[in-house]
Every structure is written in C-alpha cells, then in structure tokens.
Design an enzyme around this catalytic site. Structure first.
Site, PDB file in Angstrom:
ATOM      1  N   ARG A 314      49.251  20.231 -24.030  1.00  0.00           N
ATOM      2  CA  ARG A 314      48.592  20.477 -22.746  1.00  0.00           C
ATOM      3  C   ARG A 314      47.728  21.745 -22.731  1.00  0.00           C
ATOM      4  O   ARG A 314      46.605  21.716 -22.212  1.00  0.00           O
ATOM      5  CB  ARG A 314      49.613  20.522 -21.614  1.00  0.00           C
ATOM      6  CG  ARG A 314      50.336  19.203 -21.368  1.00  0.00           C
ATOM      7  CD  ARG A 314      51.185  19.222 -20.104  1.00  0.00           C
ATOM      8  NE  ARG A 314      50.343  19.284 -18.930  1.00  0.00           N
ATOM      9  CZ  ARG A 314      50.123  20.379 -18.214  1.00  0.00           C
ATOM     10  NH1 ARG A 314      50.715  21.526 -18.530  1.00  0.00           N
ATOM     11  NH2 ARG A 314      49.330  20.350 -17.153  1.00  0.00           N
ATOM     12  N   TYR A 318      44.028  20.762 -21.937  1.00  0.00           N
ATOM     13  CA  TYR A 318      43.671  20.976 -20.535  1.00  0.00           C
ATOM     14  C   TYR A 318      43.554  22.442 -20.148  1.00  0.00           C
ATOM     15  O   TYR A 318      43.391  22.739 -18.960  1.00  0.00           O
ATOM     16  CB  TYR A 318      44.733  20.341 -19.621  1.00  0.00           C
ATOM     17  CG  TYR A 318      44.990  18.877 -19.846  1.00  0.00           C
ATOM     18  CD1 TYR A 318      44.007  17.922 -19.616  1.00  0.00           C
ATOM     19  CD2 TYR A 318      46.240  18.441 -20.275  1.00  0.00           C
ATOM     20  CE1 TYR A 318      44.254  16.573 -19.809  1.00  0.00           C
ATOM     21  CE2 TYR A 318      46.498  17.093 -20.470  1.00  0.00           C
ATOM     22  CZ  TYR A 318      45.508  16.164 -20.242  1.00  0.00           C
ATOM     23  OH  TYR A 318      45.758  14.832 -20.437  1.00  0.00           O
ATOM     24  N   CYS A 346      46.986  24.712 -38.254  1.00  0.00           N
ATOM     25  CA  CYS A 346      45.773  25.353 -38.778  1.00  0.00           C
ATOM     26  C   CYS A 346      44.554  25.029 -37.928  1.00  0.00           C
ATOM     27  O   CYS A 346      43.576  24.413 -38.389  1.00  0.00           O
ATOM     28  CB  CYS A 346      45.552  24.941 -40.230  1.00  0.00           C
ATOM     29  SG  CYS A 346      46.779  25.633 -41.343  1.00  0.00           S
ATOM     30  N   TYR A 375      54.386  15.010 -19.751  1.00  0.00           N
ATOM     31  CA  TYR A 375      53.246  15.036 -20.670  1.00  0.00           C
ATOM     32  C   TYR A 375      53.460  16.051 -21.789  1.00  0.00           C
ATOM     33  O   TYR A 375      52.523  16.697 -22.254  1.00  0.00           O
ATOM     34  CB  TYR A 375      51.937  15.294 -19.911  1.00  0.00           C
ATOM     35  CG  TYR A 375      51.744  14.310 -18.794  1.00  0.00           C
ATOM     36  CD1 TYR A 375      51.381  12.995 -19.066  1.00  0.00           C
ATOM     37  CD2 TYR A 375      51.976  14.668 -17.465  1.00  0.00           C
ATOM     38  CE1 TYR A 375      51.248  12.072 -18.052  1.00  0.00           C
ATOM     39  CE2 TYR A 375      51.845  13.744 -16.444  1.00  0.00           C
ATOM     40  CZ  TYR A 375      51.474  12.437 -16.746  1.00  0.00           C
ATOM     41  OH  TYR A 375      51.350  11.519 -15.735  1.00  0.00           O
TER      42      TYR A 375
END
Length: 421
Positions: A314, A318, A346, A375
């Site tokens: 997330r 986002y 990486c 999520y």
C-alpha cells in the site's frame, strides 16, 4: 477501536504478546484479532437494525478462510469479485444465497461456476456481460438474479486509484442510460431483475458523496418501478474509510452511515445490502516486522526491516500512511528521531515512511504496522523470491497460523523445467 494494546510495556493482540507470536512464527507476519473483526461487523449490522438487510463482507480486503468463517458465523454474506473468491467463500461454508458476485470482467466459466454452486445475485457491470449472463443461464436452464450497477458520476473524494463512481471510471453503466439498459435486461431470457447496485469508491471519509449517490439511486428506483420493473433490493456498496493516521480526523461511524441509508432510501421498502471490507478488516490486523539494520545515510538514518513492499504494498502503490509503532512500549519522554523506514527489496519504492519520528531502535527490535488488516496479505507476493508472508489469527489468549510461510523448496518446486533444458 481495536484490540491491539500495550500491556506491561509490551504490545498485545488481545491476550497474546506479539513477541510470543514472533518467536514462534518468525517475522514478518500478519496478525488479526477475532474480537475486532466481530465488533466491526456488528457495528454495521446494528446500524441497519429496523431494515431488511444483509451485510456482505467485501472479501477483497482480506480473504483468508479463517476470517471468512469468523464473519459468516455472525451471519455475514460475502461480496466476491472472482471465481477464486467465490470458491474461497464456499470452502469457508458460506451458502450461495449469501454470496454477491461483483466485478467488471466475469468470465463465462465464473458465471457458470456461481450458477451451479448457488448465488444471491450478480451485480452486472455492462451490457456485454448481461448478454453473456443470459446466454450461460439459458444454456444451463436456470434463471440468474441480477442487479445492474449504475455509475452515478459522483466524486468520492478519495485516492484516484480507488475511486469507482465517476463517469471516467470503468465501473457500471451511466445512470443516465439506466432505464434503457434495464429495458434491455427485461427482454433477455434467463435473467431476473431484482434491484440496483451502486458503489462509488473506497476509503471515503465524508458521508456527502454517499448521500449524493444514494439520492440518485432512490430517484432511479421510483423511475424503474414506474417502468414496470420489480426493484426490491438495493446494493449500496461499501467504501467507508478508516483512520490510518491517529492524528487524522476520524471518518464517520457506521451508525452515521446507517442513519444516512435510512434517511435516503429507507422509504422505498427495499432490502438493503452493504459491502464493507476495509472498515471490518483494516484495524483488525497488524503487520509485524523486525529491524535488520539501522543504517546511517547522508543526512538521514534508515531503519531497514525484514518486511518489504511485497508484504505490504500500500505505501508503494498508494503513498499510503500506516502508523508504525515499537512492539516494546517506549518509556514516556523517550527521545524521538527521524527514520526513513524501508524494506530489503531492491527498489527505492520499497519505502514505508520518510522522516518518521520514532524512538531509537536497534537491530532485532520488533515494530508493528497498524491498520494493516485490509489490502495487506491479499496483495502480498513472492517478489524477489521472498516467501509469502504468513497470517495468524488470535482469539483471546490463543493464536493459530492460518496461512503458513512457504519454504524456499516449496516455492522453487512450483517451477517446471522444459524437457529441452
């Protein structure tokens, strides 16, 4: 409210210290609180008391079968968006008449799967889908109950990637064309129109967009009934947000949301469905990780964790905020220092926070990402051949691994080498 609290200087999940789970399972891992899941479901169910209703948990938020069984035991329905989610719900013991099938890309195989196994309704997203659904149902000699998802062109005021109710989004049909599309549906064999579906987005922190959308749905209901359609069910979607940053103003309560529903569509005499996911699962879960290194960079310190973007994507996807707290409770007045909190993958995108003020930490310390239950695990991957993060469920003073961490051998054995190699 959640059930992750400090007690005697240590962070607990209900009555289990997180350090005990870490010692048993290893890090990183997700941990969920049964008490929090149950409480959050009941808040929605109680908010709609007095109306004929069903709370359908949006499985895409967190779909482990242990979570599904926990909620189904309370009477929850399920909102699924794939054949795989449908199979998970059925495997968890959820009856077909409590499963709603949403999503813009249902395949013929998925439609047949749900018609064979039992389904409460399909939330139809387009005219081509409606035609395919009619064909499959007719071939199988059954009738498919449907709502049609309308796009009310309402700005949900949320992140662009999780807004679903504006005219440029891929979801639903324009509400201006609803009467025309319902007329086409009524002429198709194998389909029974039962209601209307709407969903405008996720992580909404204001009730006004819901009110605008639901008023449009109420007006459409009256129009469609005047056209001769039986509209007995309204699927109002989900999307109510949670407080990720403790300093933020709290989003509306489920009770406020329920009052809004009663105010805007309660007079229609329809059965109401809602599809919360994030608010049920989000604050019911943590991601626990261990510090590998504290690295001094140019003008900044990096806190390098064993959790990474493949475990919790997330923040990378986002720019999402998660409160990150030490598992050992800091003493009052302890000095705070800024850290860039990163994982070992990486990519520079493998960054959870920049300049986050934290008590001084060292290698071996445990930290917990709050509000990670939704999520999180469902979007995890094995990028960089990192084992899929395990999941743990706590109930009272007991905990159980509900998804185990695979070994490297198990991961690699899934590969198949062609005979010419």
């Amino acid at each position: 409210m959640d059930h992750f609290l400090y007690r005697d200087g240590a962070l607990f999940a209900e009555d289990v210290p997180l350090s005990e789970i870490a010692a048993s399972v290893g890090t990183p891992f997700y941990v969920y609180s049964t008490a929090t899941l149950e409480r959050h479901y009941r808040l929605f169910d109680e908010a709609l008391v007095g109306m004929d209703h069903l709370v359908c948990y949006a499985m895409k938020a967190a779909s482990n079968q242990a979570i599904l069984k926990t909620l189904a035991a309370l009477g929850a329905g399920m909102d699924v968006v794939s054949g795989g989610e449908y199979a998970r719900a059925r495997a968890a013991g959820v009856p077909g008449d409590r499963i709603v099938f949403s999503g813009v890309g249902k395949t013929r195989e998925e439609i047949a799967q749900a018609l064979s196994g039992g389904i409460r309704q399909f939330n139809v997203e387009s005219e081509p889908e409606m035609a395919v659904l009619s064909q499959v149902a007719t071939q199988m000699g059954v009738t498919a109950p449907i709502t049609i998802r309308v796009n009310p062109d309402v700005d949900a005021r949320t992140h662009a990637k999780i807004a679903t109710g504006k005219s440029e989004n891929k979801f639903g049909i324009p509400i201006a064309r609803a009467r025309e599309v319902y007329a086409k549906a009524a002429a198709l064999p194998g389909i029974e129109i039962i209601g209307i579906d709407v969903h405008i987005g996720s992580q909404l922190t204001d009730l006004e967009p819901f009110e605008l959308a639901y008023k449009k749905v109420a007006e459409l209901t009256e129009q469609l009934r005047a056209d001769g359609h039986t509209i007995r069910r309204l699927d109002l979607g989900g999307g109510l947000g949670i407080p990720y940053a403790r300093s933020n103003e709290a989003p509306p309560l489920p009770s406020d949301y329920g009052a809004l529903i009663k105010r805007t569509v309660g007079h229609l005499g329809c059965e109401i469905e809602i599809e919360p996911g994030r608010l049920i699962a989000g604050n019911a879960g943590l991601l626990v990780s261990q510090v590998i290194y504290v690295k001094q960079g140019e003008g900044r310190q990096f806190l390098i964790l064993d959790g990474a973007m493949n475990d919790l994507i997330r923040p990378a996807m986002y720019d999402a905020w998660h409160d990150i707290v030490p598992v050992v409770e800091p003493e009052p007045g302890r000095e705070l220092v800024p850290y860039d909190i990163v994982g070992p993958v990486c990519e520079s995108g493998d960054t959870f926070a920049r300049g986050r003020m934290m008590p001084k930490l060292q290698a071996g310390d445990l930290v917990a990402f709050r509000s990670a239950g939704a999520y999180g695990a469902v979007m995890a991957s094995e990028y960089n051949t990192r084992p899929l993060v395990p999941e743990v469920l706590v109930k009272g003073d007991h905990f159980a691994v509900i998804r185990a961490r695979p070994t490297f051998d198990e991961m690699i054995s899934r590969d198949t080498i062609p005979e010419w190699l």
